[in-house]
Design a protein around this motif. Structure first.
Motif, PDB file in Angstrom:
ATOM      1  N   ARG A 175       0.798  -1.222   0.000  1.00 21.80           N
ATOM      2  CA  ARG A 175       0.000   0.000   0.000  1.00 21.80           C
ATOM      3  C   ARG A 175       0.830   1.271   0.000  1.00 21.80           C
ATOM      4  O   ARG A 175       0.290   2.374   0.015  1.00 21.80           O
ATOM      5  N   GLY A 176       2.164   1.119   0.005  1.00 22.01           N
ATOM      6  CA  GLY A 176       3.028   2.273  -0.204  1.00 22.01           C
ATOM      7  C   GLY A 176       3.301   3.145   0.996  1.00 22.01           C
ATOM      8  O   GLY A 176       3.678   4.321   0.832  1.00 22.01           O
ATOM      9  N   LEU A 177       3.126   2.618   2.211  1.00 25.73           N
ATOM     10  CA  LEU A 177       3.423   3.392   3.414  1.00 25.73           C
ATOM     11  C   LEU A 177       4.881   3.154   3.814  1.00 25.73           C
ATOM     12  O   LEU A 177       5.237   2.045   4.209  1.00 25.73           O
ATOM     13  N   PRO A 178       5.744   4.166   3.733  1.00 25.37           N
ATOM     14  CA  PRO A 178       7.151   3.968   4.117  1.00 25.37           C
ATOM     15  C   PRO A 178       7.268   3.594   5.596  1.00 25.37           C
ATOM     16  O   PRO A 178       6.769   4.314   6.469  1.00 25.37           O
ATOM     17  N   ALA A 179       7.927   2.480   5.885  1.00 30.39           N
ATOM     18  CA  ALA A 179       8.029   1.994   7.258  1.00 30.39           C
ATOM     19  C   ALA A 179       9.427   1.460   7.528  1.00 30.39           C
ATOM     20  O   ALA A 179      10.043   0.839   6.656  1.00 30.39           O
ATOM     21  N   THR A 180       9.912   1.708   8.738  1.00 27.64           N
ATOM     22  CA  THR A 180      11.205   1.215   9.197  1.00 27.64           C
ATOM     23  C   THR A 180      11.018   0.591  10.574  1.00 27.64           C
ATOM     24  O   THR A 180      10.271   1.121  11.407  1.00 27.64           O
TER      25      THR A 180
END
Length: 300
Positions: free
Chosen positions: A152-157
């Protein structure tokens, strides 16, 4: 830049909130206990990550630090508060155009170390963890974040942490009890060759900010640590400097003490150092840990 620190009244959340305010960020703290915070400049919001109406009232933010956690070993409660709560947070973040969400996970998801050092590719033996529901939920939340990132394109680290300390304290009842024994001059028993890769909250805060700014950190899981804490070696140094008569004794077999002290949790943190350019002086960080321990001893 605006940052939402979810769980900002907790130990890690509070430390990173203070750091980000000093760096000039506008910081919102979302926590059921946010009223207890005494941080100047923070915007306090009382609530949980699963409260969609509360999230909508916050409005647009640029980054999220997800340090909110319910430590219940009741699996139904943990699913509701941690997994479903994170889904609500991610859904809101996606529609709000959040640039990056950084989640503080735990090395507990490795279960038991089967090789050293423990890299991010180590088997995730959550069913063998000393706190299996906690480990399982951390794993589920990690997978949920990676779903939101890849699908879904949510940048996550994601940062995996064994234990942490600040300039003021090293949290946890087990450690306070150890320090109390040192103060009373009582012997301390330990399992053999035990310890872990502990992180200084100042280093965690710097890494968090670097993750905000780095595209290379998106979709990545990192072990993070500041130095390897050998229980035997470090407690001997603390007892010696305090002038305690306490002896530090390794129990060769049949350990029945706190699970937190058991095992060798040596994390391989080479990935985060390489990708985010984290440079940490391990000797300096050990000295910080000893100093804060001595400070805690004086307050006991």
């Amino acid at each position: 830049m605006k940052v939402l620190v979810a769980g900002g009244a907790g130990f890690l959340g509070r430390e990173v909130a203070v750091y980000l305010i000093k760096k000039g960020y506008e910081v919102f703290v979302l926590d059921p206990l946010s009223d207890s915070l005494d941080i100047e400049g923070v915007r306090k919001i009382k609530g949980k990550i699963g409260d969609i109406d509360t999230l909508r009232e916050i409005g647009k933010v640029d980054y999220i630090v997800h340090s909110a956690w319910n430590f219940s070993e009741d699996i139904v409660e943990s699913i509701k508060e941690n997994l479903i709560g994170t889904e609500v947070l991610c859904s809101w973040a996606l529609t709000s155009g959040v640039k990056k969400i950084v989640f503080y996970s735990s090395s507990v998801i490795y279960g038991v170390p089967v090789s050293h050092p423990i890299s991010e590719d180590h088997p995730l033996l959550v069913e063998r963890s000393r706190t299996p529901v906690h480990a399982l939920m951390k794993l589920y939340v990690e997978k949920l974040l990676m779903y939101y990132h890849r699908q879904r394109g949510l940048p996550a680290t994601i940062f995996r942490i064994w234990w942490a300390y600040s300039d003021e304290r090293a949290p946890g009842r087990t450690y306070r009890e150890i320090l109390s024994k040192i103060k009373r001059g009582e012997d301390i028993s330990l399992p053999p060759d035990s310890g872990g890769s502990v992180v200084y909250t100042g280093d965690l805060s710097i890494a968090t900010e670097k993750a905000f700014e780095s595209d290379k950190s998106s979709g990545e899981v990192f072990n993070i640590s500041s130095f390897y804490l050998s229980w035997k070696d470090v407690l001997k140094k603390i007892a010696g400097r305090y002038g305690s008569r306490a002896n530090i004794i390794e129990v060769k077999s049949g350990w029945s003490g706190p699970g937190f002290l058991e095992g060798k949790w040596l994390l391989d943190d080479s990935k985060i150092r390489r990708v985010l350019g984290i440079d940490i002086d391990a000797k300096d960080r050990e000295e910080k840990f000893i100093n804060v321990s001595l400070k805690m001893l004086e307050k006991l």
